[in-house]
Design a protein around this motif. Structure first.
Motif, PDB file in Angstrom:
ATOM      1  N   GLU A 109      -7.683 -59.524  13.951  1.00 17.52           N
ATOM      2  CA  GLU A 109      -9.119 -59.700  14.135  1.00 17.52           C
ATOM      3  C   GLU A 109      -9.438 -60.973  14.915  1.00 17.52           C
ATOM      4  OE1 GLU A 109     -13.222 -60.156  11.468  1.00 17.52           O
ATOM      5  OE2 GLU A 109     -11.477 -59.093  10.666  1.00 17.52           O
ATOM      6  N   VAL A 110      -8.787 -62.073  14.563  1.00 14.00           N
ATOM      7  CA  VAL A 110      -9.151 -63.341  15.185  1.00 14.00           C
ATOM      8  C   VAL A 110      -8.713 -63.389  16.648  1.00 14.00           C
ATOM      9  CG1 VAL A 110      -7.075 -64.698  14.638  1.00 14.00           C
ATOM     10  CG2 VAL A 110      -9.307 -65.822  14.709  1.00 14.00           C
ATOM     11  N   THR A 111      -7.602 -62.747  17.001  1.00 15.93           N
ATOM     12  CA  THR A 111      -7.187 -62.739  18.407  1.00 15.93           C
ATOM     13  C   THR A 111      -8.015 -61.741  19.223  1.00 15.93           C
ATOM     14  OG1 THR A 111      -5.394 -61.184  17.859  1.00 15.93           O
ATOM     15  CG2 THR A 111      -4.835 -63.526  17.982  1.00 15.93           C
ATOM     16  N   THR A 112      -8.421 -60.645  18.594  1.00 17.57           N
ATOM     17  CA  THR A 112      -9.287 -59.687  19.294  1.00 17.57           C
ATOM     18  C   THR A 112     -10.604 -60.339  19.688  1.00 17.57           C
ATOM     19  OG1 THR A 112      -8.320 -57.772  18.172  1.00 17.57           O
ATOM     20  CG2 THR A 112     -10.523 -57.494  19.093  1.00 17.57           C
ATOM     21  N   THR A 113     -11.167 -61.128  18.784  1.00 17.53           N
ATOM     22  CA  THR A 113     -12.455 -61.764  19.072  1.00 17.53           C
ATOM     23  C   THR A 113     -12.365 -62.805  20.180  1.00 17.53           C
ATOM     24  OG1 THR A 113     -12.115 -63.441  17.340  1.00 17.53           O
ATOM     25  CG2 THR A 113     -13.234 -61.414  16.698  1.00 17.53           C
ATOM     26  N   GLN A 114     -11.139 -63.210  20.549  1.00 19.71           N
ATOM     27  CA  GLN A 114     -10.970 -64.185  21.623  1.00 19.71           C
ATOM     28  C   GLN A 114     -11.134 -63.559  23.010  1.00 19.71           C
ATOM     29  OE1 GLN A 114     -10.084 -67.677  21.481  1.00 19.71           O
ATOM     30  NE2 GLN A 114     -10.856 -67.409  19.418  1.00 19.71           N
ATOM     31  N   ALA A 115     -11.103 -62.246  23.096  1.00 20.64           N
ATOM     32  CA  ALA A 115     -11.226 -61.582  24.393  1.00 20.64           C
ATOM     33  C   ALA A 115     -12.597 -61.856  25.007  1.00 20.64           C
ATOM     34  CB  ALA A 115     -11.009 -60.081  24.241  1.00 20.64           C
ATOM     35  N   ASP A 116     -12.645 -61.899  26.321  1.00 22.52           N
ATOM     36  CA  ASP A 116     -13.917 -62.119  27.005  1.00 22.52           C
ATOM     37  C   ASP A 116     -14.791 -60.873  26.978  1.00 22.52           C
ATOM     38  OD1 ASP A 116     -13.579 -64.905  28.188  1.00 22.52           O
ATOM     39  OD2 ASP A 116     -11.759 -63.910  28.874  1.00 22.52           O
ATOM     40  N   MET A 117     -14.158 -59.719  27.082  1.00 28.73           N
ATOM     41  CA  MET A 117     -14.883 -58.454  26.977  1.00 28.73           C
ATOM     42  C   MET A 117     -13.995 -57.467  26.235  1.00 28.73           C
ATOM     43  SD  MET A 117     -16.690 -58.106  30.727  1.00 28.73           S
ATOM     44  CE  MET A 117     -17.889 -56.900  30.137  1.00 28.73           C
ATOM     45  N   ILE A 118     -14.605 -56.632  25.397  1.00 30.01           N
ATOM     46  CA  ILE A 118     -13.850 -55.672  24.599  1.00 30.01           C
ATOM     47  C   ILE A 118     -14.363 -54.271  24.900  1.00 30.01           C
ATOM     48  CG2 ILE A 118     -13.145 -54.962  22.281  1.00 30.01           C
ATOM     49  CD1 ILE A 118     -13.651 -57.793  21.327  1.00 30.01           C
ATOM     50  N   LEU A 119     -13.425 -53.387  25.202  1.00 34.12           N
ATOM     51  CA  LEU A 119     -13.746 -51.996  25.484  1.00 34.12           C
ATOM     52  C   LEU A 119     -13.205 -51.118  24.359  1.00 34.12           C
ATOM     53  CD1 LEU A 119     -12.646 -51.899  29.241  1.00 34.12           C
ATOM     54  CD2 LEU A 119     -14.860 -52.581  28.290  1.00 34.12           C
ATOM     55  N   ALA A 120     -13.797 -49.951  24.198  1.00 32.00           N
ATOM     56  CA  ALA A 120     -13.314 -48.984  23.215  1.00 32.00           C
ATOM     57  C   ALA A 120     -13.195 -47.625  23.886  1.00 32.00           C
ATOM     58  CB  ALA A 120     -14.259 -48.906  22.020  1.00 32.00           C
ATOM     59  N   ASN A 121     -12.304 -46.796  23.354  1.00 27.87           N
ATOM     60  CA  ASN A 121     -12.044 -45.501  23.974  1.00 27.87           C
ATOM     61  C   ASN A 121     -13.028 -44.415  23.546  1.00 27.87           C
ATOM     62  OD1 ASN A 121     -11.167 -45.139  21.370  1.00 27.87           O
ATOM     63  ND2 ASN A 121      -9.023 -44.791  21.897  1.00 27.87           N
ATOM     64  N   SER A 122     -13.888 -44.714  22.569  1.00 23.80           N
ATOM     65  CA  SER A 122     -14.887 -43.740  22.124  1.00 23.80           C
ATOM     66  C   SER A 122     -15.953 -44.457  21.309  1.00 23.80           C
ATOM     67  CB  SER A 122     -14.242 -42.646  21.266  1.00 23.80           C
ATOM     68  OG  SER A 122     -13.751 -43.181  20.043  1.00 23.80           O
ATOM     69  N   LYS A 123     -17.076 -43.791  21.132  1.00 20.52           N
ATOM     70  CA  LYS A 123     -18.126 -44.327  20.269  1.00 20.52           C
ATOM     71  C   LYS A 123     -17.628 -44.437  18.833  1.00 20.52           C
ATOM     72  CE  LYS A 123     -21.743 -42.229  23.132  1.00 20.52           C
ATOM     73  NZ  LYS A 123     -22.776 -41.164  23.187  1.00 20.52           N
ATOM     74  N   PHE A 124     -16.790 -43.494  18.446  1.00 21.08           N
ATOM     75  CA  PHE A 124     -16.192 -43.502  17.108  1.00 21.08           C
ATOM     76  C   PHE A 124     -15.384 -44.777  16.894  1.00 21.08           C
ATOM     77  CE2 PHE A 124     -12.277 -42.393  14.678  1.00 21.08           C
ATOM     78  CZ  PHE A 124     -12.857 -42.183  13.434  1.00 21.08           C
ATOM     79  N   THR A 125     -14.494 -45.105  17.832  1.00 19.14           N
ATOM     80  CA  THR A 125     -13.678 -46.313  17.722  1.00 19.14           C
ATOM     81  C   THR A 125     -14.546 -47.567  17.742  1.00 19.14           C
ATOM     82  OG1 THR A 125     -11.730 -45.283  18.717  1.00 19.14           O
ATOM     83  CG2 THR A 125     -11.882 -47.684  18.864  1.00 19.14           C
TER      84      THR A 125
END
Length: 477
Positions: free
Chosen positions: A165-181
């Motif tokens: 979680e803490v490393t994911t939040t470090q990303a500048d932009m976050i994409l997801a493969n679906s609305k569900f995800t």
């Protein structure tokens, strides 16, 4: 950055094998290259005998950096070693060539994100397939409490989940493969302040509709005049291919007009993975229990030995298990006039590229009524249908298969055209590449990276690596 500027992009992906995540990475890289950008893929594992053609035939630049660490110890500590292997890959990249890239595209594992931002000063875009913390105890089912786990496993998973979680939040932009995800990730990562943007995986449409050579030995190996129900999925328990066998067995017993129908289960198989081995064995046992003949094959040029099982039927079996199909075999099966439907068996799938592959070839799709397929497939109203969405219950699926097998030629042609139109409009590689290009350019335009708050994260990651080395030494000593 000016809109016309072409980017130098580094993709970082842990294991470049055969699967939906790998297909996305390959098609994303190809799509961005077609727009004029420069793309390199860095990975900790790439086996030329178990990968997509584009990663070995020169169309993509793949940098395989072999780590000094195993994938696991006695089948344990997979995620811990995955973190460590990615850190090794990241250190190699930072030492060798990180300075030449404008932006980094990271998927699956987020461990490297703070290091890339801190030491390279470049922006990072993270593509979230699905949070690992929700998959650690089996397949994720929305609105259902997870399985009870031991105290020891809870202690082991806590730092792993926190790190994710803490490393994911470090990303500048976050994409997801679906609305569900996107929805599930936001609800389970409480510290996440980003708004996740949905970029649907896209496929190289031309690769699926290009003419095939009917005399190709790979095509001849899987061709049949029998009506075919097709399933494309890795041989993993969570993919629930048993549902296809059970529904197929009920269909055959219920409707004598389906005696000419066969089932082809095709997918990635890695003999290094215990899950793959156990899954294939259980599916073959289920086929035998159901009174269905079967055969197991691999492409003629495959260097992976086909597992040996008793009671194999070489000529026209009811079920054909195809391990590590080639691109030609995939296209041949999807385009064959004898193929009547594609079965997509996983429930709560994060996106699922299989239904899109089937739709672009005009096939009716039967999938579970949860997760990503509810976004790619239109089930209602009937005059807009591209497939059927049902609860994963064999008797219900058998009924749907009976309806699909008995579609009139007029209804089948109309559905086929609707499926092709939807796939081309929403899930083409060009649409995905354009969306990714916009995101990557936006990330680069953010300018200099602020290093505030990153030291704590990096110390935590390095601390984890020290723990790993200590554990590794104690287990292997």
């Amino acid at each position: 950055m000016a809109k016309s500027s072409k980017l130098r992009i580094a993709f970082i992906h842990p294991d470049l094998g055969i699967g939906g995540a790998e297909r996305l990475v390959v098609d994303a890289a190809l799509g961005l290259q077609s727009l004029g950008h420069s793309v390199d893929i860095y990975t900790s594992h790439h086996d030329p005998n178990h990968c997509f053609d584009e990663t070995r035939d020169g169309r993509l630049r793949v940098h395989h950096v072999i780590p000094p660490l195993p994938r696991s110890i006695r089948g344990k500590f997979h995620i811990m070693f995955a973190h460590a292997r990615q850190l090794h890959l990241t250190m190699h990249l930072m030492r060798a060539s990180a300075h030449q890239y404008d932006v980094f595209f990271v998927d699956q594992l987020s461990t490297c994100i703070p290091f890339l931002r801190m030491f390279c000063g470049k922006r990072v875009v993270f593509y979230c397939h699905f949070p690992d913390k929700l998959l650690a105890n089996g397949a994720y089912v929305e609105d259902r409490r997870g399985k009870n786990v031991s105290i020891l496993k809870s202690i082991y998973r806590f730092p792993m989940d926190w790190l994710e979680e803490v490393t994911t939040t470090q990303a500048d932009m976050i994409l997801a493969n679906s609305k569900f995800t996107a929805r599930v990730t936001k609800s389970h990562f409480s510290s996440l302040r980003h708004q996740l943007k949905v970029v649907y995986p896209g496929i190289n449409i031309a690769a699926y509709i290009s003419p095939i050579d009917p005399l190709d030995p790979d095509i001849l190996q899987v061709a049949s005049q029998r009506r075919t129900l097709l399933s494309l999925n890795r041989f993993e328990m969570k993919k629930n291919a048993a549902l296809a066998i059970e529904a197929f067995a009920i269909l055959r017993n219920k409707d004598p007009n389906t005696s000419d129908v066969r089932l082809v289960l095709a997918g990635g198989y890695d003999p290094r993975l215990e899950d793959n081995i156990r899954t294939l064995k259980s599916l073959i046992e289920l086929a035998q229990f159901s009174g269905l003949t079967h055969n197991i094959i691999a492409p003629l040029q495959s260097r992976i030995a086909v597992p040996s099982f008793p009671k194999i039927t070489l000529n026209e079996p009811d079920i054909l298990f195809l391990l590590n199909f080639t691109t030609a075999q995939r296209s041949g099966l999807l385009q064959a006039r004898s193929t009547v439907a594609l079965l997509y068996t996983p429930a709560n799938e994060h996106f699922g590229i299989g239904p899109v592959e089937g739709m672009i070839c005009g096939l009716p799709i039967l999938a579970c009524d949860s997760g990503g397929p509810t976004e790619s497939i239109v089930d209602q109203p009937a005059d807009q249908r591209t497939g059927w969405l049902y609860h994963p219950q064999p008797s219900v699926w058998a009924q749907a298969l009976e309806e699909i097998c008995n579609l009139s030629e007029t209804d089948r042609k109309a559905l086929s055209q609707r499926a092709r139109d939807r796939a081309q409009k929403m899930f083409g590689m060009e649409a995905m590449a354009k969306s990714l290009e916009e995101v990557l350019e936006e990330a680069v335009s953010m300018g200099a990276v602020s290093r505030t708050g990153m030291w704590l994260v990096m110390f935590a990651v390095l601390g984890l690596l020290v723990v790993l080395i200590v554990r590794y030494g104690s287990f292997s000593g």
